[in-house]
Design a protein around this motif. Structure first.
Motif: not given
Length: 95
Positions: A1-5, A46-47, A69, A72-73
């Motif tokens: 999932m993207s950080a902005s979402l 935030n990443d 990657k 991060t999941q």
């Protein structure tokens, strides 16, 4: 999932959200060093996240979010923790 979402989802609905009467919103989430409720300082969305915690024996634990990657999941494996037990000058230089 993207950080902005992620930020759009948790921006107003988070268990870490602390709202003040004058309209200022703070956040008590882990790895948010400034405790301000914004994307820039968010420890969840935030990443690039860094966390500093004190140990019982007088040392410091530095937690850095991994960029791989595969990690991060998995939230339990997302952070690399480094224990710093040296004197204050060397610990501050490392951070």
């Amino acid at each position: 999932m993207s950080a902005s979402l992620v930020w759009q989802i948790i921006r107003n609905n988070s268990c870490f959200l602390v709202k003040q009467r004058n309209g200022v919103s703070f956040s008590s989430e882990p790895n948010n060093l400034t405790k301000i409720n914004s994307f820039k300082f968010s420890g969840l969305a935030n990443d690039r996240v860094v966390g500093v915690n004190a140990n019982a024996d007088g040392g410091v634990t530095l937690a850095v979010k991994s960029k791989k990657k595969s990690k991060t999941q998995k939230p339990a494996k997302a952070f690399t923790k480094i224990v710093l037990k040296k004197d204050f000058r060397r610990t501050a230089k490392t951070i």
